[in-house]
Design a protein around this motif. Structure first.
Motif, PDB file in Angstrom:
ATOM      1  N   MET A 122       5.355   3.307   1.599  1.00  0.00           N
ATOM      2  CA  MET A 122       5.000   1.940   1.113  1.00  0.00           C
ATOM      3  C   MET A 122       5.253   1.118   2.185  1.00  0.00           C
ATOM      4  N   THR A 123       4.274   0.273   2.510  1.00  0.00           N
ATOM      5  CA  THR A 123       4.157  -0.621   3.447  1.00  0.00           C
ATOM      6  C   THR A 123       3.690  -2.086   2.905  1.00  0.00           C
ATOM      7  N   ASN A 135      -2.488  11.808   1.608  1.00  0.00           N
ATOM      8  CA  ASN A 135      -3.416  10.527   2.376  1.00  0.00           C
ATOM      9  C   ASN A 135      -4.207   9.955   1.775  1.00  0.00           C
ATOM     10  N   ASP A 136      -3.826   9.678   0.277  1.00  0.00           N
ATOM     11  CA  ASP A 136      -4.902   8.914  -0.469  1.00  0.00           C
ATOM     12  C   ASP A 136      -4.140   7.638  -0.853  1.00  0.00           C
ATOM     13  N   PRO A 137      -4.500   6.406  -0.176  1.00  0.00           N
ATOM     14  CA  PRO A 137      -4.268   5.350  -0.327  1.00  0.00           C
ATOM     15  C   PRO A 137      -4.102   4.597  -1.736  1.00  0.00           C
ATOM     16  N   MET A 138      -3.068   3.978  -2.186  1.00  0.00           N
ATOM     17  CA  MET A 138      -3.147   3.303  -3.581  1.00  0.00           C
ATOM     18  C   MET A 138      -2.490   1.791  -3.188  1.00  0.00           C
ATOM     19  N   GLU A 160       0.885  -0.927  -0.103  1.00  0.00           N
ATOM     20  CA  GLU A 160       0.257  -0.047  -0.174  1.00  0.00           C
ATOM     21  C   GLU A 160       0.655   1.249   0.034  1.00  0.00           C
ATOM     22  N   ILE A 161       0.568   2.032  -0.793  1.00  0.00           N
ATOM     23  CA  ILE A 161       1.315   3.307  -1.033  1.00  0.00           C
ATOM     24  C   ILE A 161       0.542   4.669  -0.535  1.00  0.00           C
TER      25      ILE A 161
END
Length: 244
Positions: free
Chosen positions: A220-221, A62-65, A56-57
């Motif tokens: 990035m996680t 604060n817009d997750p992708m 997840e980026i």
């Protein structure tokens, strides 16, 4: 370890910073494309993957992708990226394959029930005249997805980035590093260290701060790493000329 980290962060920044744009997929392609086109006769009959690595980026907005990576544990020639339907606004699916052996990028798309594909050459690596000056330090370890991850902080005049990677995962980013070469490696780079990265390292977490433009900050996680077979057959897609 220091040279390893420079290579890691160079690839991280090249691959992920363009994702902050409003249209991330298009920006990735525009940044990587070289001149000229190539036909699908260069492609293998199928690209096969046996692992899926989900990340997840999150950008400064604060817009997750979600970006999912497709990995073939038996090949360093290519890797894949699966852009989620959310990013495509529910209009279809897209998988991007980066082929290091042929230095090409292929987009496999399913839109409105049609299977389409586009292929283009990638830009070649160029030597940098001004080598960036990095400072770096170890920042300890943490456990991510059950794997011990080693942390390094890399900083220069433009960026400050924390990177965590593991050497214990059953797969790695070897296909990513296949795009690296001595032309774009840091000064004093020992090619033997790149071989270690090709065999072992999997990036698990990145926190990047761009000092001059905070809107380009991102994290990035890793979300999951699991065995999953995916096959992209050339015969299933109609190839089109690149529209950019």
């Amino acid at each position: 370890m220091k040279t390893k980290t420079i290579i890691l962060i160079t690839l991280c920044l090249c691959l992920f910073i363009p994702l902050n744009a409003q249209d991330p997929t298009k920006k990735i392609m525009q940044g990587l494309m070289g001149k000229g086109k190539i036909d699908d006769s260069k492609l293998p009959k199928a690209y096969e993957f046996d692992w899926e690595y989900k990340t997840e980026i999150i950008t400064e907005k604060n817009d997750p992708m979600q970006m999912n990576y497709l990995i073939n544990s038996n090949s360093k020639d290519y890797f894949g990226m699966h852009v989620s339907s959310k990013e495509l606004k529910g209009q279809g699916t897209m998988r991007i394959v980066m082929d290091a052996k042929e230095q090409i990028m292929i987009m496999f798309m399913v839109m409105n029930g049609q299977n389409m594909a586009q292929i283009t050459k990638l830009k070649g690596g160029e030597a940098s005249k001004n080598e960036p000056k990095f400072s770096f330090k170890e920042i300890g370890t943490k456990t991510i997805l059950g794997y011990t991850c080693y942390g390094m902080q890399i900083e220069n005049a433009d960026y400050k980035t924390d990177v965590y990677f593991t050497l214990d995962a059953p797969v790695n980013f070897s296909a990513f590093f296949a795009f690296a070469n001595n032309k774009n490696s840091p000064k004093g780079f020992d090619p033997a260290l790149l071989k270690v990265l090709e065999e072992d390292a999997l990036l698990m977490e990145i926190t990047a701060i761009y000092k001059k433009k905070s809107k380009q900050n991102f994290t990035m996680t890793a979300l999951s790493l699991e065995e999953k077979k995916t096959e992209l057959k050339k015969a299933d897609y109609q190839f089109m000329s690149m529209g950019f």
